[in-house]
Design a protein around this motif. Structure first.
Motif, PDB file in Angstrom:
ATOM      1  N   CYS A 256      56.799  54.790  37.038  1.00 52.12           N
ATOM      2  CA  CYS A 256      57.161  54.365  38.394  1.00 52.12           C
ATOM      3  C   CYS A 256      58.288  55.243  38.907  1.00 52.12           C
ATOM      4  O   CYS A 256      59.438  54.871  38.810  1.00 52.12           O
ATOM      5  CB  CYS A 256      57.566  52.894  38.390  1.00 52.12           C
ATOM      6  N   PRO A 257      57.985  56.396  39.434  1.00 50.33           N
ATOM      7  CA  PRO A 257      56.661  57.014  39.481  1.00 50.33           C
ATOM      8  C   PRO A 257      56.409  57.819  38.205  1.00 50.33           C
ATOM      9  O   PRO A 257      57.354  58.197  37.524  1.00 50.33           O
ATOM     10  CB  PRO A 257      56.769  57.972  40.677  1.00 50.33           C
TER      11      PRO A 257
ATOM     12  N   PRO B  47      42.582  62.470  46.686  1.00 49.31           N
ATOM     13  CA  PRO B  47      43.819  61.705  46.578  1.00 49.31           C
ATOM     14  C   PRO B  47      43.841  60.547  47.567  1.00 49.31           C
ATOM     15  O   PRO B  47      43.726  60.758  48.773  1.00 49.31           O
ATOM     16  CB  PRO B  47      44.913  62.735  46.918  1.00 49.31           C
ATOM     17  N   PHE B  48      43.955  59.337  47.044  1.00 51.03           N
ATOM     18  CA  PHE B  48      44.089  58.140  47.878  1.00 51.03           C
ATOM     19  C   PHE B  48      45.533  57.689  47.684  1.00 51.03           C
ATOM     20  O   PHE B  48      45.836  56.902  46.800  1.00 51.03           O
ATOM     21  CB  PHE B  48      43.087  57.076  47.423  1.00 51.03           C
ATOM     22  N   ALA B  49      46.427  58.259  48.488  1.00 48.15           N
ATOM     23  CA  ALA B  49      47.856  58.039  48.278  1.00 48.15           C
ATOM     24  C   ALA B  49      48.418  57.149  49.365  1.00 48.15           C
ATOM     25  O   ALA B  49      48.280  57.452  50.549  1.00 48.15           O
ATOM     26  CB  ALA B  49      48.591  59.377  48.261  1.00 48.15           C
ATOM     27  N   THR B  50      49.024  56.047  48.958  1.00 46.45           N
ATOM     28  CA  THR B  50      49.560  55.110  49.942  1.00 46.45           C
ATOM     29  C   THR B  50      51.081  55.055  49.929  1.00 46.45           C
ATOM     30  O   THR B  50      51.668  54.509  50.861  1.00 46.45           O
ATOM     31  CB  THR B  50      49.020  53.694  49.689  1.00 46.45           C
ATOM     32  N   SER B  51      51.713  55.504  48.866  1.00 47.42           N
ATOM     33  CA  SER B  51      53.186  55.463  48.866  1.00 47.42           C
ATOM     34  C   SER B  51      53.761  56.461  47.877  1.00 47.42           C
ATOM     35  O   SER B  51      53.166  57.513  47.641  1.00 47.42           O
ATOM     36  CB  SER B  51      53.702  54.039  48.619  1.00 47.42           C
ATOM     37  N   CYS B  52      54.930  56.130  47.282  1.00 45.45           N
ATOM     38  CA  CYS B  52      55.752  57.132  46.591  1.00 45.45           C
ATOM     39  C   CYS B  52      55.014  57.949  45.534  1.00 45.45           C
ATOM     40  O   CYS B  52      55.303  59.134  45.360  1.00 45.45           O
ATOM     41  CB  CYS B  52      57.000  56.483  45.992  1.00 45.45           C
ATOM     42  N   CYS B  53      54.079  57.373  44.792  1.00 45.80           N
ATOM     43  CA  CYS B  53      53.377  58.138  43.759  1.00 45.80           C
ATOM     44  C   CYS B  53      52.641  59.332  44.363  1.00 45.80           C
ATOM     45  O   CYS B  53      52.431  60.343  43.690  1.00 45.80           O
ATOM     46  CB  CYS B  53      52.388  57.249  42.998  1.00 45.80           C
TER      47      CYS B  53
END
Ligand code: SF4
Length: 175
Positions: A134-135, A34-40
């Motif tokens: 979104c999301p 997981p490359f998660a940077t924000s709300c998703c």
């Protein structure tokens, strides 16, 4: 329970092709990064929780080393200065590797049509599946993983050595 691939069955034997056996094994043992940077990324946390339980699809082993994972899941807004980082993570993953762009931001920049936001991660790396929303709800993320499973299952073990695949990587400046 995994379904048998196409093949020939008789009394005490079953024969199929190597590609189908490898596809079956890969499909049911995808390790996500997981490359998660924000709300998703929050939706991904819910996807991994007991209610939605991504481990039902053989993907419970989430890894944070690119060298041990074969599915890069990019979730969230990716600033342009993060683009090279996403690409480096992708390059550090061994073949065969797959990529999902989760949500509007990773797929197209989403609502952030600005000078600083990458308008889709497919500007820096090839993407196999786009998950809209979104999301996106966890059901949509699971659907994206299942679409990846379809691709994994059907992929020939020779695809990664093909001129077509090399051409795709070269179009991203990847040798
Ligand atoms: S797509 Fe929507 S929910 Fe996902 S990271 Fe972008 S703004 Fe957040």
């Amino acid at each position: 329970m995994a379904e048998l691939p196409e093949g020939h069955m008789g009394d005490g034997f079953f024969a199929t092709s190597l590609s189908k056996v490898v596809g079956l094994a890969r499909k049911n043992s995808i390790w996500p990064l997981p490359f998660a940077t924000s709300c998703c990324g929050i939706e991904f946390m819910a996807t991994m929780g007991s209610h939605y339980d991504l481990s039902r699809f053989g993907s419970e082993r989430v890894g944070f080393s690119p060298r041990q994972c074969d599915l890069l899941m990019v979730m969230g807004t990716i600033a342009k200065k993060m683009g090279p980082v996403v690409k480096q993570v992708y390059l550090q993953m061994a073949e065969p590797r797959w990529v999902i762009a989760v949500g509007a931001c990773a797929s197209s920049g989403g609502i952030f049509d600005t000078y600083s936001v990458l308008q889709g991660i497919d500007q820096v790396i090839p993407v196999d599946v786009y998950v809209p929303g979104c999301p996106p709800r966890p059901e949509a993320i699971i659907d994206g993983v299942m679409r990846i499973q379809d691709l994994v299952e059907k992929e020939s073990i020779r695809r990664r050595d093909s001129d077509q695949y090399r051409g795709l990587l070269e179009s991203y400046g990847i040798q």
